[in-house]
Design a protein around this motif. Structure first.
Motif, PDB file in Angstrom:
ATOM      1  N   UNK A 132       4.712   0.693   1.423  1.00 57.35           N
ATOM      2  CA  UNK A 132       6.045   0.696   2.275  1.00 57.35           C
ATOM      3  C   UNK A 132       6.410  -0.734   2.888  1.00 57.35           C
ATOM      4  N   UNK A 133       5.738  -1.273   3.711  1.00 54.98           N
ATOM      5  CA  UNK A 133       6.166  -2.258   4.291  1.00 54.98           C
ATOM      6  C   UNK A 133       6.041  -3.644   3.642  1.00 54.98           C
ATOM      7  N   UNK A 134       4.931  -3.881   2.986  1.00 52.25           N
ATOM      8  CA  UNK A 134       4.829  -5.383   2.461  1.00 52.25           C
ATOM      9  C   UNK A 134       5.246  -5.267   0.734  1.00 52.25           C
ATOM     10  N   UNK A 135       5.665  -3.849   0.344  1.00 47.67           N
ATOM     11  CA  UNK A 135       5.961  -3.690  -1.065  1.00 47.67           C
ATOM     12  C   UNK A 135       7.194  -3.337  -0.890  1.00 47.67           C
ATOM     13  N   UNK A 136       7.980  -2.021  -0.569  1.00 44.92           N
ATOM     14  CA  UNK A 136       8.988  -1.714  -0.768  1.00 44.92           C
ATOM     15  C   UNK A 136      10.056  -2.339   0.119  1.00 44.92           C
ATOM     16  N   UNK A 137       9.805  -2.507   1.402  1.00 40.47           N
ATOM     17  CA  UNK A 137      10.666  -2.938   2.406  1.00 40.47           C
ATOM     18  C   UNK A 137      10.669  -4.504   2.162  1.00 40.47           C
ATOM     19  N   UNK A 138       9.752  -5.317   1.857  1.00 35.50           N
ATOM     20  CA  UNK A 138       9.892  -6.661   1.283  1.00 35.50           C
ATOM     21  C   UNK A 138      10.667  -6.818   0.229  1.00 35.50           C
ATOM     22  N   UNK A 146       7.742  -6.600   9.150  1.00 35.37           N
ATOM     23  CA  UNK A 146       6.610  -6.670  10.412  1.00 35.37           C
ATOM     24  C   UNK A 146       7.130  -5.863  11.436  1.00 35.37           C
ATOM     25  N   UNK A 147       8.260  -5.810  11.696  1.00 34.98           N
ATOM     26  CA  UNK A 147       8.982  -5.036  12.661  1.00 34.98           C
ATOM     27  C   UNK A 147       8.958  -3.375  12.319  1.00 34.98           C
ATOM     28  N   UNK A 184       0.458 -11.063   9.699  1.00 31.89           N
ATOM     29  CA  UNK A 184      -0.814 -11.667   8.917  1.00 31.89           C
ATOM     30  C   UNK A 184      -0.883 -10.904   7.748  1.00 31.89           C
ATOM     31  N   UNK A 185      -0.697  -9.523   7.367  1.00 31.44           N
ATOM     32  CA  UNK A 185      -0.641  -9.102   6.020  1.00 31.44           C
ATOM     33  C   UNK A 185       0.532  -9.598   5.361  1.00 31.44           C
ATOM     34  N   UNK A 186       1.589  -9.915   5.462  1.00 28.28           N
ATOM     35  CA  UNK A 186       2.559 -10.616   5.007  1.00 28.28           C
ATOM     36  C   UNK A 186       2.122 -12.106   4.489  1.00 28.28           C
ATOM     37  N   UNK A 187       1.647 -12.722   5.472  1.00 26.67           N
ATOM     38  CA  UNK A 187       0.977 -14.166   5.040  1.00 26.67           C
ATOM     39  C   UNK A 187      -0.083 -13.903   3.870  1.00 26.67           C
ATOM     40  N   UNK A 188      -1.053 -12.747   4.137  1.00 27.17           N
ATOM     41  CA  UNK A 188      -1.879 -12.543   2.946  1.00 27.17           C
ATOM     42  C   UNK A 188      -1.517 -12.373   1.616  1.00 27.17           C
ATOM     43  N   UNK A 189      -0.362 -11.420   1.709  1.00 27.86           N
ATOM     44  CA  UNK A 189       0.276 -11.225   0.333  1.00 27.86           C
ATOM     45  C   UNK A 189       0.782 -12.567  -0.272  1.00 27.86           C
ATOM     46  N   UNK A 190       1.670 -13.461   0.314  1.00 29.16           N
ATOM     47  CA  UNK A 190       2.188 -14.719   0.058  1.00 29.16           C
ATOM     48  C   UNK A 190       0.909 -15.665  -0.506  1.00 29.16           C
TER      49      UNK A 190
END
Length: 282
Positions: free
Chosen positions: A145-151, A169-170, A202-208
């Motif tokens: 949902x958040x790091x996939x769809x929303x991003x 992240x918000x 941190x999860x966003x950074x991990x994905x990047x």
């Protein structure tokens, strides 16, 4: 022969992206998740031990697992309906910087310390197994949902990576405000929302930096159950004596916040936008 891409109105609507569509979808997901939880509570509420959800495998299953199965199924159906599974798991369009490796490093460190420090003797073996399996659903649902769809939706609307990072992240953090509905004290809810915002960054950074959504899913799938089992609860500090290894993992929370603050200062960039598919004229 017409080679135009045929796109349904449903898919075309979501393909436009944008922050308000992302928020709308997150709200719809939460409605399905919470609604599913109410149904589960009505059907199997007598199986849930409210004061200690990890006392029995039935309590974990009805209290955590089954609502997440419903939420994950809803998200999977949505992603399938718009044909986004492939783009969501494609290599990241914006490469990560070397310093971003700090995020997965400290996430893995906390997971390992908590996994080794769990007092397994205080749980039924089946509780541990069900909780670990539930973690897979947490990782899938919240990251898809958040790091996939929303991003994806934010990038599709042309937002900068700083905005993508902050807004996704918000959204992730605000999902956890629903804990207030279960009777959690408001102060605890606010602290949880603040922490999950940093954790989401941190999860966003991990994905990047890893280049693919699968890695935050895996780390999240391991992080939550090891946290639950090492503290004996959800979004709470451990009560009573605990392993030195678990105590050693405690400062990780502040490290995530520090990494998030650094990210807020230095993250830059913008993903290259893909052209929208145009429905064919009949």
């Amino acid at each position: 022969m017409d080679h135009s891409v045929h796109t349904s109105g449903w898919k075309a609507f979501w393909d436009r992206g944008g922050w308000w569509r992302a928020v709308l979808l997150a709200a719809l997901y939460m409605a399905c998740y919470l609604g599913g939880g109410l149904v589960v509570g009505a059907v199997g509420g007598d199986q849930i031990v409210a004061e200690d959800i990890f006392r029995t495998p039935q309590s974990v299953f009805f209290g955590l697992t089954l609502p997440l199965i419903i939420g994950s199924a809803v998200l999977a159906a949505f992603v399938f309906s718009v044909g986004w599974f492939k783009p969501l798991f494609a290599p990241q369009p914006v490469k990560g910087s070397w310093w971003m490796w700090a995020a997965p490093f400290f996430l893995v460190a906390a997971i390992v310390l908590r996994f080794l420090g769990i007092n397994y003797g205080s749980y039924q073996a089946s509780v541990v197994v069900v909780t670990l399996l539930t973690g897979l659903l947490v990782g899938f649902a919240e990251e898809i949902l958040t790091r996939g769809i929303v991003v994806k939706m934010l990038r599709d609307s042309g937002k900068s990576e700083w905005v993508v990072m902050v807004l996704s992240s918000l959204v992730f953090a605000l999902l956890h405000s629903a804990n207030a509905l279960s009777g959690m004290p408001i102060f605890t809810v606010l602290v949880t929302v603040g922490f999950t915002f940093g954790f989401g960054i941190c999860m966003y950074l991990t994905m990047r930096v890893t280049g693919n959504l699968i890695w935050p899913i895996i780390l999240h799938a391991l992080y939550d159950p090891t946290l639950f089992l090492s503290t004996g609860g959800i979004d709470q500090a451990a009560a009573g004596p605990q392993s030195p290894l678990v105590s050693l993992a405690a400062p990780a929370n502040m490290i995530y916040i520090l990494i998030a603050v650094i990210a807020l200062i230095v993250v830059r960039g913008r993903a290259k936008r893909e052209p929208l598919a145009v429905p064919a004229m009949s």
